[in-house]
Write a protein that holds these residues in place. Structure first.
Motif, PDB file in Angstrom:
ATOM      1  N   TYR A 176       0.696  -1.583   0.019  1.00 24.14           N
ATOM      2  CA  TYR A 176      -0.607  -0.008  -0.190  1.00 24.14           C
ATOM      3  C   TYR A 176       1.244   1.373   0.145  1.00 24.14           C
ATOM      4  N   ALA A 177       2.055   1.283   0.558  1.00 26.64           N
ATOM      5  CA  ALA A 177       2.803   2.245   0.776  1.00 26.64           C
ATOM      6  C   ALA A 177       3.122   2.354  -0.836  1.00 26.64           C
ATOM      7  N   TYR A 228      -0.206   9.754  -4.176  1.00 32.22           N
ATOM      8  CA  TYR A 228      -1.708  10.716  -3.298  1.00 32.22           C
ATOM      9  C   TYR A 228      -1.741  11.150  -1.675  1.00 32.22           C
ATOM     10  N   ILE A 229      -0.941  10.138  -0.651  1.00 31.30           N
ATOM     11  CA  ILE A 229      -0.366  11.010   0.120  1.00 31.30           C
ATOM     12  C   ILE A 229       0.028  12.142   0.334  1.00 31.30           C
ATOM     13  N   LYS A 230       1.172  12.251  -0.876  1.00 36.80           N
ATOM     14  CA  LYS A 230       1.867  13.451  -0.778  1.00 36.80           C
ATOM     15  C   LYS A 230       1.348  14.523  -1.843  1.00 36.80           C
ATOM     16  N   ILE A 266      -8.966   4.580  -3.779  1.00 37.44           N
ATOM     17  CA  ILE A 266      -7.603   5.766  -3.942  1.00 37.44           C
ATOM     18  C   ILE A 266      -7.210   4.965  -5.017  1.00 37.44           C
ATOM     19  N   ILE A 267      -6.429   3.653  -5.271  1.00 36.70           N
ATOM     20  CA  ILE A 267      -5.721   2.974  -6.104  1.00 36.70           C
ATOM     21  C   ILE A 267      -6.374   3.571  -7.424  1.00 36.70           C
ATOM     22  N   GLU A 268      -7.576   2.601  -7.743  1.00 38.35           N
ATOM     23  CA  GLU A 268      -8.077   2.874  -8.622  1.00 38.35           C
ATOM     24  C   GLU A 268      -8.132   4.134  -9.884  1.00 38.35           C
ATOM     25  N   ALA A 269      -8.729   4.623  -8.770  1.00 40.09           N
ATOM     26  CA  ALA A 269      -9.015   6.137  -9.499  1.00 40.09           C
ATOM     27  C   ALA A 269      -7.660   6.580  -9.958  1.00 40.09           C
ATOM     28  N   LEU A 270      -6.543   6.378  -9.564  1.00 40.09           N
ATOM     29  CA  LEU A 270      -4.715   6.879  -9.940  1.00 40.09           C
ATOM     30  C   LEU A 270      -4.769   5.751 -11.167  1.00 40.09           C
ATOM     31  N   GLU A 303     -11.015   9.804  -4.343  1.00 36.86           N
ATOM     32  CA  GLU A 303     -12.559  10.311  -3.686  1.00 36.86           C
ATOM     33  C   GLU A 303     -12.665   8.991  -2.977  1.00 36.86           C
ATOM     34  N   LEU A 304     -12.459   9.277  -1.141  1.00 38.93           N
ATOM     35  CA  LEU A 304     -13.150   7.979  -0.437  1.00 38.93           C
ATOM     36  C   LEU A 304     -14.800   9.145   0.322  1.00 38.93           C
TER      37      LEU A 304
END
Length: 215
Positions: A87-88, A94-96, A202-206, A213-214
């Motif tokens: 996951y990292a 996304y997190i950055k 999130i991963i699918e959106a990226l 979006e959550l």
């Protein structure tokens, strides 16, 4: 104690609905907040640090939550470590990108203007929303939504946050307050299955080039 906090938040939200129109009017006059110089802080966050942060969080969950990762983890390594690595690497962009100063009260006026924010910052560090679970939803003259959220702070801490949102006439107003910093299993507001479901979204959106979006 948590029920008292939720009740207080709902009471504040209902009171906020009564002044929603005045807030929308004030938003039109509000000057945009000066953009914070965040480049140095963003560059300081690395994928390796995100992996360490996830591993610390995942170790608070039951080992059985990671049974699906057991077949992928190498001999001598724990499934939680593989999950943290996996996951990292996928969520780091996304997190950055979404590390930001989180305000206690924020929203938009429903007219297409940029969102406005008010009051104080919720945390001392920029943070990114990584998990969200809608607990209650009411609809009458306005929509009232209560959410449990997990935020990852830039310094490596995780926070359990309640968010009460009011929607009316296309505008929205959200009030957040800190429940606790997550240091023990009992502090976690979202089960791992729901957290993982949000990660997958999130991963699918990226991958598809959408804005993640959550709920």
């Amino acid at each position: 104690m948590k029920h008292k906090k939720i009740a207080a938040a709902l009471s504040a939200a209902v009171a906020g609905a009564a002044v929603f129109g005045r807030i929308r009017y004030a938003a039109g006059k509000r000057k945009p907040k000066a953009e914070r110089e965040n480049d140095v802080q963003k560059e300081r966050l690395t994928e390796g640090e995100v992996r360490e942060y996830f591993l610390r969080l995942f170790r608070l969950y039951e080992d059985s939550e990671f049974d699906d990762f057991a077949e992928f983890s190498g001999e001598g390594s724990e499934p939680g470590e593989y999950a943290a690595d996996n996951y990292a690497s996928q969520l780091f962009p996304y997190i950055k990108e979404n590390m930001k100063d989180v305000m206690m009260l924020e929203g938009d006026d429903g007219t297409g203007n940029e969102p406005f924010d008010m009051t104080d910052e919720l945390f001392c560090y920029p943070a990114c929303l990584i998990g969200c679970e809608i607990k209650e939803l009411f609809s009458d003259r306005f929509v009232l939504c209560l959410e449990n959220e997990i935020w990852m702070l830039e310094n490596g801490e995780f926070a359990s946050v309640y968010c009460v949102s009011i929607g009316k006439d296309g505008g929205r107003l959200s009030y957040r307050f800190l429940d606790t910093y997550i240091r023990n299993p009992g502090d976690i507001p979202i089960c791992f299955a729901d957290l993982e479901s949000g990660f997958t979204r999130i991963i699918e959106a990226l991958k598809e080039g959408w804005k993640p979006e959550l709920p």
